[in-house]
Design a protein around this motif. Structure first.
Motif, mmCIF file in Angstrom:
data_model
loop_
_atom_site.group_PDB
_atom_site.id
_atom_site.type_symbol
_atom_site.label_atom_id
_atom_site.label_comp_id
_atom_site.label_asym_id
_atom_site.label_seq_id
_atom_site.Cartn_x
_atom_site.Cartn_y
_atom_site.Cartn_z
ATOM 1 N N LYS A 32 1.781 -17.714 19.081
ATOM 2 C CA LYS A 32 1.919 -17.870 17.632
ATOM 3 C C LYS A 32 1.118 -16.799 16.910
ATOM 4 N N ARG A 33 -0.080 -16.543 17.437
ATOM 5 C CA ARG A 33 -0.902 -15.453 16.893
ATOM 6 C C ARG A 33 -1.162 -14.455 18.004
ATOM 7 N N GLU A 34 -0.514 -13.316 17.903
ATOM 8 C CA GLU A 34 -0.642 -12.313 18.941
ATOM 9 C C GLU A 34 -1.981 -11.599 18.838
ATOM 10 N N THR A 35 -2.552 -11.288 19.998
ATOM 11 C CA THR A 35 -3.839 -10.599 20.037
ATOM 12 C C THR A 35 -3.728 -9.344 20.908
ATOM 13 N N THR A 36 -4.692 -8.486 20.791
ATOM 14 C CA THR A 36 -4.678 -7.225 21.529
ATOM 15 C C THR A 36 -4.802 -7.434 23.027
ATOM 16 N N HIS A 37 -5.541 -8.472 23.424
ATOM 17 C CA HIS A 37 -5.888 -8.629 24.840
ATOM 18 C C HIS A 37 -5.132 -9.762 25.530
ATOM 19 N N MET A 38 -4.005 -10.181 24.996
ATOM 20 C CA MET A 38 -3.257 -11.280 25.618
ATOM 21 C C MET A 38 -2.524 -10.794 26.872
ATOM 22 N N PHE A 39 -2.359 -11.720 27.808
ATOM 23 C CA PHE A 39 -1.633 -11.471 29.055
ATOM 24 C C PHE A 39 -2.120 -10.201 29.757
ATOM 25 N N PRO A 40 -3.402 -10.065 30.014
ATOM 26 C CA PRO A 40 -3.898 -8.809 30.593
ATOM 27 C C PRO A 40 -3.453 -8.563 32.026
ATOM 28 N N SER A 41 -2.969 -9.612 32.729
ATOM 29 C CA SER A 41 -2.575 -9.447 34.135
ATOM 30 C C SER A 41 -1.074 -9.570 34.353
ATOM 31 N N LEU A 42 -0.313 -9.824 33.298
ATOM 32 C CA LEU A 42 1.115 -10.101 33.446
ATOM 33 C C LEU A 42 1.874 -8.850 33.888
ATOM 34 N N SER A 43 2.587 -8.966 35.020
ATOM 35 C CA SER A 43 3.352 -7.824 35.529
ATOM 36 C C SER A 43 4.836 -8.145 35.693
ATOM 37 N N LYS A 44 5.201 -9.435 35.778
ATOM 38 C CA LYS A 44 6.600 -9.817 35.978
ATOM 39 C C LYS A 44 7.017 -10.814 34.902
ATOM 40 N N LEU A 45 8.112 -10.486 34.204
ATOM 41 C CA LEU A 45 8.582 -11.321 33.097
ATOM 42 C C LEU A 45 10.085 -11.515 33.231
#
Length: 364
Positions: free
Chosen positions: A179-192
């Motif tokens: 809902k509120r996007e941040t600069t450091h969200m999902f720092p490890s996400l590689s597969k979507l």
């Protein structure tokens, strides 16, 4: 030890039977829609089963759970904090339990799957689970955000710090991941992986390398340019898109493979596809109205080794610039009758454009 429990009052099973068992491994409880007593759920005493590694809770597929009773039962089935894998199917309540958003209650959880919890409009604060590496969410059409907590504001509180794999399927009203996007969200996400989530727009996710989108919408196409580390995107099935948005490829220079499939109204590829200097494998399939490929810039695809064009029946010729694909080793043309005729070895009008390619397959 793996124990599977199927609740069926005709067979005399009861959640209370779990209270004295020393559970380990996996526990699969089905038929929770038949539970009529909150005390029975409490008697299962899952919170004390410290050796339980995986828990699957299923209400069935009918969706006829009494929401108030179902919510209280699920609240009472809180597992021990050592639990690593959790799956919930067919839950009919309006709210998921409070313990699911408690990072101390699920401090060890690495995998979570939520499926057909169709009346839930909000998800708990899953972004605070410190060890969650894989998250799958299916068939929850009222959900607007994967994470609604807006209190993340610094690096120490990065949302989803360990999440590597995210799959969302049939969330037709989901608009954003947070809902509120941040600069450091999902720092490890590689597969979507995104299936039938037409309203979902993607934020900047700098570490996502593998992306697959089924039922891709115009909004998603525009937002894909925010994923500037993509290595292998797959875009499938959109009956409304007739051209890709301008500038979509600008930040996708690291692509190694790219597959575009079942865009049945697509008439032309974006001209900036020729800017993908790292692209080694390009597949265009089942785009029945695709009429032409870009005329200019093919020399930019200096790394392209494989090009496959399948079932693009309106594609009548290859652009002259294909001659500049000096690294191309394999060309496949299948189910493209006009193009196949023009690419006949030695005699076709476009043969001189591809004569330098070692392996050309236009078998049918």
């Amino acid at each position: 030890m793996t124990i599977n429990v199927t609740l069926s009052y005709q067979k005399g099973h009861s959640l209370a039977e779990l209270s004295d068992l020393n559970l380990g491994g996996e526990l699969n409880i089905q038929g929770l829609k038949n539970v009529g007593s909150i005390s029975e759920a409490k008697d299962a005493n899952l919170k004390c089963k410290q050796d339980l590694q995986e828990l699957c809770l299923s209400w069935g597929s009918s969706g006829k759970t009494k929401s108030v009773v179902g919510a209280e039962i699920l609240e009472a089935l809180q597992p021990h904090s050592n639990l690593k894998r959790l799956q919930i199917f067919g839950y009919g309540g309006l709210h998921l339990p409070t313990w699911m958003g408690n990072n101390s209650a699920l401090i060890s959880l690495t995998y979570l799957r939520l499926s057909r919890c169709q009346h839930c409009r909000h998800l708990p604060a899953l972004g605070r689970l410190p060890c969650l590496r894989k998250l799958e969410i299916y068939s929850m059409n009222d959900v607007q955000y994967i994470e609604e907590d807006e209190s993340y504001d610094n690096v120490e509180a990065s949302p989803f710090p360990s999440l590597e794999y995210l799959l969302v399927e049939t969330l037709r009203n989901v608009e954003r991941l947070m809902k509120r996007e941040t600069t450091h969200m999902f720092p490890s996400l590689s597969k979507l992986y995104i299936y039938e989530c037409p309203k979902l727009q993607l934020p900047c996710l700098p570490h996502v390398k593998d992306l697959s989108v089924w039922g891709c919408s115009n909004e998603q196409l525009k937002s894909i340019s925010n994923l500037n580390s993509l290595n292998a995107p797959y875009l499938d099935l959109n009956d409304q898109v007739w051209c890709f948005p301008e500038g979509m490829m600008d930040n996708m220079t690291s692509l190694a493979t790219f597959e575009i499939s079942k865009f049945r109204e697509l008439k032309e590829l974006p001209s900036d596809i020729t800017k993908l200097t790292a692209l080694s494998d390009l597949t265009i399939s089942d785009c029945g109205k695709l009429e032409c490929l870009p005329e200019q810039g093919w020399e930019g695809l200096s790394s392209l080794r494989e090009l496959s064009i399948d079932n693009c029946k309106s594609l009548g010729s290859l652009p002259d610039g294909v001659r500049h694909l000096t690294s191309l080793q394999y060309l496949s043309i299948v189910g493209c009758p006009m193009l196949k005729e023009r690419c006949k070895k030695g005699t076709g009008e476009d043969w001189h454009k591809i004569a330098h390619v070692p392996h050309v397959d236009s078998s049918w």
